[in-house]
Design an enzyme around this catalytic site. Structure first.
Site, mmCIF file in Angstrom:
data_model
loop_
_atom_site.group_PDB
_atom_site.id
_atom_site.type_symbol
_atom_site.label_atom_id
_atom_site.label_comp_id
_atom_site.label_asym_id
_atom_site.label_seq_id
_atom_site.Cartn_x
_atom_site.Cartn_y
_atom_site.Cartn_z
ATOM 1 N N LYS A 135 1.050 -1.279 -0.052
ATOM 2 C CA LYS A 135 -0.150 0.042 -0.112
ATOM 3 C C LYS A 135 0.732 1.297 0.049
ATOM 4 O O LYS A 135 2.156 1.205 0.642
ATOM 5 C CB LYS A 135 -0.943 0.072 1.267
ATOM 6 C CG LYS A 135 -0.541 -0.265 2.656
ATOM 7 C CD LYS A 135 0.825 0.625 3.259
ATOM 8 C CE LYS A 135 0.671 1.878 3.337
ATOM 9 N NZ LYS A 135 1.954 2.350 3.933
ATOM 10 N N TYR A 219 -4.533 3.730 6.373
ATOM 11 C CA TYR A 219 -5.006 2.947 7.284
ATOM 12 C C TYR A 219 -6.416 3.717 8.036
ATOM 13 O O TYR A 219 -7.352 2.758 8.203
ATOM 14 C CB TYR A 219 -4.157 2.542 8.400
ATOM 15 C CG TYR A 219 -2.997 1.795 7.849
ATOM 16 C CD1 TYR A 219 -2.935 0.407 7.798
ATOM 17 C CD2 TYR A 219 -1.661 2.599 7.496
ATOM 18 C CE1 TYR A 219 -1.827 -0.305 7.632
ATOM 19 C CE2 TYR A 219 -0.665 1.782 6.967
ATOM 20 C CZ TYR A 219 -0.617 0.374 7.141
ATOM 21 O OH TYR A 219 0.320 -0.458 6.684
HETATM 22 P P1 NAD Z 1 12.362 1.426 2.807
HETATM 23 O O1 NAD Z 1 12.760 2.744 2.468
HETATM 24 O O2 NAD Z 1 12.584 0.825 4.114
HETATM 25 O O3 NAD Z 1 12.755 0.655 1.513
HETATM 26 C C1 NAD Z 1 12.543 0.734 0.336
HETATM 27 C C2 NAD Z 1 13.271 -0.004 -0.447
HETATM 28 O O4 NAD Z 1 13.317 0.280 -1.903
HETATM 29 C C3 NAD Z 1 15.073 -0.006 -0.232
HETATM 30 O O5 NAD Z 1 15.373 -1.419 -0.051
HETATM 31 C C4 NAD Z 1 15.255 0.515 -1.308
HETATM 32 O O6 NAD Z 1 16.946 0.347 -1.397
HETATM 33 C C5 NAD Z 1 14.346 0.358 -2.677
HETATM 34 N N1 NAD Z 1 14.624 1.302 -3.646
HETATM 35 C C6 NAD Z 1 14.731 1.072 -4.748
HETATM 36 N N2 NAD Z 1 14.613 2.033 -5.753
HETATM 37 C C7 NAD Z 1 14.571 3.110 -4.805
HETATM 38 C C8 NAD Z 1 14.548 4.711 -4.817
HETATM 39 N N3 NAD Z 1 14.564 5.115 -5.919
HETATM 40 N N4 NAD Z 1 14.644 5.528 -3.861
HETATM 41 C C9 NAD Z 1 14.574 4.631 -2.507
HETATM 42 N N5 NAD Z 1 14.498 3.641 -2.433
HETATM 43 C C10 NAD Z 1 14.367 2.546 -3.441
HETATM 44 O O7 NAD Z 1 10.743 1.736 2.628
HETATM 45 P P2 NAD Z 1 9.695 0.574 3.405
HETATM 46 O O8 NAD Z 1 9.156 1.133 4.556
HETATM 47 O O9 NAD Z 1 10.251 -0.766 3.288
HETATM 48 O O10 NAD Z 1 8.414 0.688 2.225
HETATM 49 C C11 NAD Z 1 8.214 0.220 1.083
HETATM 50 C C12 NAD Z 1 6.745 -0.175 0.740
HETATM 51 O O11 NAD Z 1 6.261 -0.797 1.627
HETATM 52 C C13 NAD Z 1 6.223 1.111 0.641
HETATM 53 O O12 NAD Z 1 5.154 1.259 -0.337
HETATM 54 C C14 NAD Z 1 5.461 1.538 1.972
HETATM 55 O O13 NAD Z 1 4.184 2.196 2.014
HETATM 56 C C15 NAD Z 1 5.250 -0.070 2.183
HETATM 57 N N6 NAD Z 1 4.859 -0.387 3.557
HETATM 58 C C16 NAD Z 1 4.179 -1.117 3.971
HETATM 59 C C17 NAD Z 1 3.720 -1.347 5.219
HETATM 60 C C18 NAD Z 1 2.693 -2.008 5.971
HETATM 61 O O14 NAD Z 1 2.497 -2.330 6.976
HETATM 62 N N7 NAD Z 1 1.774 -2.945 4.911
HETATM 63 C C19 NAD Z 1 4.758 -1.215 6.140
HETATM 64 C C20 NAD Z 1 5.840 -0.083 5.684
HETATM 65 C C21 NAD Z 1 6.001 -0.047 4.503
#
Ligand code: NAD
Length: 376
Positions: A135, A219
């Site tokens: 999401k 949420y």
């Molecule tokens: P994060 O920043 O921790 O991780 C993002 C990942 O994408 C990293 O590994 C990064 O290297 C990679 N990436 C690739 N191209 C990139 C770019 N151009 N810029 C930045 N990063 C890049 O983020 P996250 O918290 O893991 O979130 C990722 C996704 O998951 C988002 O869509 C977020 O909304 C979703 N999310 C959902 C939940 C949930 O509870 N369902 C919780 C957290 C995150």
């Protein structure tokens, strides 16, 4: 909520013979060696993939971590060692499409910054894989439609990472709200945390698509809809950003009100407040409340009758197992792409109202999709 594993039914009905001979058809060629269930490829090894999804995949019964897709070379060996991933199942963003030839991978789980969800979901579908997309589904309704069409064209299933539909506290909230257990009600919900880091993709509009509404407010939006079990008919919203010099391209804080056929919901989200998550029903007979409502754990629930006595679950394990079973048993996901599209539609309308002096917007063309478990 957990359904009896399909595999157990097979064992009982066939004495195990069918299982032994046909397991590769059901579960892929590696069944019996290192795997259990369908193979998942995690795309994007950031905080959520590493902190929640990969550990949850050690607890799932119907799927396992088969593959990783990363743009960071150093992560490859660390993850391969930690999760026992075969070398040939490690991909980067450029050679990702070669997963089409990898039978270990049944499901692609897209865990990238929001604006990359559409591209990788469409590429996964074209490679012949089922998809779970995090999401918000995308950063525009238009992209959501393309993602749904790509999965449909490929004959593959698409679901959104809406983990709370698999959490028993939220299940109870749905039951109470949708059955009006404590009479008529209005809903109030908030999800906020502090984030003022210009280096993080979440504060960059081209990657995030928007501010806390896309990330956290979604949420509260979801909680409102499944509390009533109805679709909202109108809304208005107000940008309540405090630090307007930092939050220029995205909102820092936002509030909105949804009108439902049987009540109203007032929601707040912010990147400018200490962490806080709540979902509340103000009912005729008192308050129904979920504290820490949108966290991965530590949820607490209360009703006018007292504390909710509910055993917590691993939300992500439940969510991924449910999708694996949808594929195995050919049943629809309760959190399909169409639900993600509905929420992106609402997000666009909320921004439209906030940008236009809190104008009341009628939601006549809202995509008609609800969690299909209870809604008649
Ligand atoms: P994060 O920043 O921790 O991780 C993002 C990942 O994408 C990293 O590994 C990064 O290297 C990679 N990436 C690739 N191209 C990139 C770019 N151009 N810029 C930045 N990063 C890049 O983020 P996250 O918290 O893991 O979130 C990722 C996704 O998951 C988002 O869509 C977020 O909304 C979703 N999310 C959902 C939940 C949930 O509870 N369902 C919780 C957290 C995150």
């Amino acid at each position: 909520m957990k359904r009896r594993p399909f595999i157990k039914k097979l064992i009982q009905s066939t004495g195990g013979i069918y299982l032994a001979s046909q397991s590769s058809l059901l579960y892929g060629s590696n069944f019996g060696t290192k795997t259990k269930g369908l193979g998942i490829a995690l795309v994007g090894l950031g905080g959520y993939a590493g902190g929640q999804l990969a550990p949850a995949l050690l607890e799932t019964e119907h799927c396992y971590l088969a593959s990783i897709v990363t743009g960071t070379k150093e992560k490859e060996s660390v993850w391969a060692k930690k999760y026992n991933i075969k070398k040939e199942n490690i991909y980067n963003y450029d050679n990702f499409d070669a997963i089409a030839n990898n039978n270990d991978i049944d499901i692609v789980y897209v865990v990238l910054p929001n604006s990359m969800h559409a591209e990788f979901t469409i590429r996964a579908a074209k490679a012949g894989k089922h998809v779970i997309c995090e999401k918000p589904m995308a950063t525009s309704v238009e992209d959501c439609k393309k993602m749904i069409a790509a999965c449909k064209d490929a004959g593959k299933m698409l679901s959104i990472g809406y983990r709370l539909h698999f959490d028993p506290f939220h299940d109870e909230i749905m039951r109470i709200g949708q059955n009006k257990v404590y009479g008529e009600m209005n809903v109030a919900s908030e999800f906020s945390f502090m984030l003022k880091d210009p280096k993080r993709w979440r504060t960059q509009k081209d990657l995030a698509g928007g501010g806390p509404l896309m990330d956290l407010g979604i949420y509260a939006l979801q909680g409102s809809i499944y509390s009533f079990g109805e679709l909202p008919t109108s809304l208005w919203a107000k940008n309540t950003t405090i630090d307007t010099s930092f939050f220029k391209d995205i909102e820092g804080s936002l509030e909105w009100e949804l009108t439902f056929p049987s009540g109203k919901s007032y929601c707040k989200t912010s990147y400018e407040k200490p962490i806080y998550a709540e979902l509340k029903h103000n009912t005729e007979k008192g308050e129904v409340k979920l504290e820490n409502a949108f966290y991965y754990g530590g949820l607490k629930g209360s009703t006018p009758d007292g504390k909710m006595e509910i055993k917590p679950v691993n939300q992500q394990a439940q969510q991924m197992d449910a999708f694996a079973l949808n594929i195995i048993e050919n049943t629809p996901s309760i959190v399909p792409g169409e639900m993600g599209l509905r929420d992106n539609y609402l997000i666009e309308k909320i921004y439209e109202s906030a940008d236009d002096n809190s104008k009341i917007i009628q939601l006549n063309d809202i995509p008609n999709i609800l969690d299909i478990r209870r809604i008649k």
